[in-house]
Design a protein around this motif. Structure first.
Motif, PDB file in Angstrom:
ATOM      1  N   ASP A   1       0.793  -1.220   0.000  1.00  0.00           N
ATOM      2  CA  ASP A   1       0.000   0.000   0.000  1.00  0.00           C
ATOM      3  C   ASP A   1       0.832   1.279   0.000  1.00  0.00           C
ATOM      4  O   ASP A   1       0.418   2.288  -0.535  1.00  0.00           O
ATOM      5  CB  ASP A   1      -0.926  -0.008   1.217  1.00  0.00           C
ATOM      6  CG  ASP A   1      -1.881  -1.183   1.170  1.00  0.00           C
ATOM      7  OD1 ASP A   1      -2.639  -1.263   0.192  1.00  0.00           O
ATOM      8  OD2 ASP A   1      -1.845  -2.023   2.081  1.00  0.00           O
TER       9      ASP A   1
ATOM     10  N   THR B   1       2.743   7.644   0.972  1.00  0.00           N
ATOM     11  CA  THR B   1       1.744   7.149   0.031  1.00  0.00           C
ATOM     12  C   THR B   1       1.085   8.330  -0.677  1.00  0.00           C
ATOM     13  O   THR B   1       1.126   9.456  -0.183  1.00  0.00           O
ATOM     14  CB  THR B   1       0.688   6.286   0.756  1.00  0.00           C
ATOM     15  OG1 THR B   1      -0.218   5.754  -0.198  1.00  0.00           O
ATOM     16  CG2 THR B   1      -0.088   7.093   1.779  1.00  0.00           C
TER      17      THR B   1
ATOM     18  N   ASP C   1      -2.576   9.174  -3.120  1.00  0.00           N
ATOM     19  CA  ASP C   1      -3.828   8.707  -3.715  1.00  0.00           C
ATOM     20  C   ASP C   1      -4.661   9.904  -4.142  1.00  0.00           C
ATOM     21  O   ASP C   1      -4.867  10.822  -3.355  1.00  0.00           O
ATOM     22  CB  ASP C   1      -4.648   7.912  -2.681  1.00  0.00           C
ATOM     23  CG  ASP C   1      -4.493   6.410  -2.852  1.00  0.00           C
ATOM     24  OD1 ASP C   1      -4.942   5.910  -3.890  1.00  0.00           O
ATOM     25  OD2 ASP C   1      -3.929   5.763  -1.953  1.00  0.00           O
TER      26      ASP C   1
ATOM     27  N   ASP D   1      -3.760   3.881   3.498  1.00  0.00           N
ATOM     28  CA  ASP D   1      -2.580   3.070   3.171  1.00  0.00           C
ATOM     29  C   ASP D   1      -1.523   3.133   4.272  1.00  0.00           C
ATOM     30  O   ASP D   1      -0.766   2.187   4.470  1.00  0.00           O
ATOM     31  CB  ASP D   1      -1.985   3.512   1.831  1.00  0.00           C
ATOM     32  CG  ASP D   1      -2.787   2.984   0.648  1.00  0.00           C
ATOM     33  OD1 ASP D   1      -3.380   1.902   0.778  1.00  0.00           O
ATOM     34  OD2 ASP D   1      -2.806   3.656  -0.396  1.00  0.00           O
TER      35      ASP D   1
END
Ligand code: CO
Ligand code: CO
Ligand code: CO
Length: 309
Positions: free
Chosen positions: A8, A23, A25, A48
Motif C-alpha cells: 500500500d 503514500t 492517492d 494506506d
C-alpha cells in the motif's frame, strides 16, 4: 520496501528504529457533495498508512481543478472536507499543489512514521490465521446506483459515512494483537485484495461469503445488474485463483469483486486472538467488523469460496 511487493505504501528506513512511510492517492469525485468528497479522499489516502501499521504525520493536497467552468467555492468545500479528516487523524496539512485540468481530481500524499520491525504487509499471513474485514462492502455498486438516481437520501448518507470513516480506530486496536498481515480493500475489490495475500505463497484462503458484511440494499442493486465495469475486470484478472465461485449466486460474486472506495482493513490475525480482536473492533464502534475467512494449507495459492448452508 517499494513497488515490487505490491503493497500500500513505500517505506524508507532512516535509522534502526525509525522509517518513513509514504503514500499518494487521488481520484475523480465519487459523490456529488464536495465536502464529503474531500473527506473521503483524505480517509482513502490515510488508509494506506494505517494498513501498514504506520502513524500519519503530515499530508499535502493534490488538486486538479477546472477553474474556467466550476465555481471556486466547490474547491473550498473539498479542501475543508479533506482538512477536517486530517484533523480527526491528527495529521498536519503542510502544503499542496494545484493545476488547472478539464476534470476535477483531488487527493493527498501522506507521510508518516513506522517502526521497521513492526511493518504490516499484505504477505505475512500464516496457515491457521483468521481473516477479518472491518467495513461493509458494496460502495462501487451503490455509487453506480446513485448515478442512476436509484438510491434514497438516507442510504446515500450511510454509504458516504462508510467511505469517509477513517481506518484509524482499527489500526490503533491492531497494535495490541498478534497481526501477521494487513491491507486495505480498494479498487481490486475484496477478493482481488484477498488474492494478493496468498499470491505466491504456500497456502490458500477460505472465504465465507455469508459472513462478509454488505452495505444495505447492495444485493438488490447487484441483482438488478447495477455494477461498475471495474467489477468484471477485477474478476477476469483473478478468475484462475478462485475455486467454488460457481456455487455462489452471481450477484454475490459481483459484490465480492466490487471496487471499493476507501474500504476497510483486511487483517490476518492468529487464530487464538481472532475472536478477541473481532469483539474489540465491534466494541470500538466498527459494528460491521467480521471474521470472513481462514488461511489454510490447501489449496495452495487459491481462494476457496465456501457457502455455509
Ligand atoms: Co491500499
Ligand atoms: Co493507495
Ligand atoms: Co507547486
Amino acid at each position: 520496501m517499494g513497488l515490487d511487493t505490491c503493497d500500500d505504501a513505500g517505506i524508507y528506513r532512516i535509522q534502526d528504529d525509525l522509517a518513513l512511510i509514504q503514500t499518494v492517492d487521488f481520484f475523480t469525485p465519487v459523490v456529488d457533495d464536495p465536502y464529503s468528497f474531500g473527506q473521503i479522499a483524505a480517509a482513502n489516502a490515510l488508509s494506506d498508512i494505517y494498513a501498514m501499521g504506520g502513524n500519519p504525520l503530515t499530508a499535502m493536497n493534490i488538486i486538479c481543478f477546472p477553474i474556467k467552468r466550476m465555481d471556486i467555492s466547490v474547491l473550498q468545500e473539498i479542501l475543508k472536507g479533506g482538512l477536517d479528516k486530517l484533523k480527526e487523524a491528527e495529521t498536519l496539512l503542510v502544503g499542496g499543489h494545484s493545476v488547472e485540468d478539464e476534470e476535477l481530481k483531488y487527493g493527498l500524499s501522506v507521510t508518516g512514521t513506522i517502526h521497521p520491525d513492526h511493518i504490516l504487509t499484505n504477505k505475512g499471513a500464516r496457515v491457521g490465521d483468521q481473516l477479518i474485514l472491518t467495513k461493509p462492502i458494496g460502495t462501487g455498486i451503490i455509487n453506480t446506483a446513485i448515478k442512476g438516481n436509484l438510491v434514497k437520501e438516507d442510504l446515500i448518507h450511510e454509504v458516504t459515512a462508510i467511505m469517509a470513516s477513517l481506518n484509524r480506530t482499527a489500526a490503533q486496536e491492531l497494535k495490541a494483537f498478534d497481526i501477521h498481515a494487513c491491507t486495505d480493500v480498494t479498487g481490486f475489490g475484496l477478493l482481488g485484495h484477498a488474492c494478493e495475500m496468498i499470491e505466491g505463497k504456500e497456502m490458500g484462503l477460505v472465504i465465507y461469503p455469508s459472513r462478509v458484511p454488505f452495505i444495505r440494499e447492495v444485493l438488490n442493486f447487484a441483482r438488478m445488474g447495477i455494477v461498475p465495469a471495474g467489477t468484471h475486470r477485477n474478476r477476469d484478472f483473478r478468475n484462475e485463483y478462485l475455486l467454488g465461485l460457481e456455487k455462489i449466486e452471481p450477484a454475490i460474486v459481483d459484490i465480492l469483486f466490487d471496487p471499493q472506495t476507501s474500504g476497510g482493513l483486511l487483517i490476518a490475525v492468529g487464530k487464538e486472538q481472532s475472536e478477541d480482536l473481532g469483539t474489540k473492533l465491534v466494541e470500538k464502534g466498527l459494528k460491521n467488523a467480521s471474521l470472513i475467512g481462514e488461511f489454510v494449507p490447501e489449496p495452495k495459492g487459491k481462494i476457496l469460496i465456501e457457502s455455509l448452508g
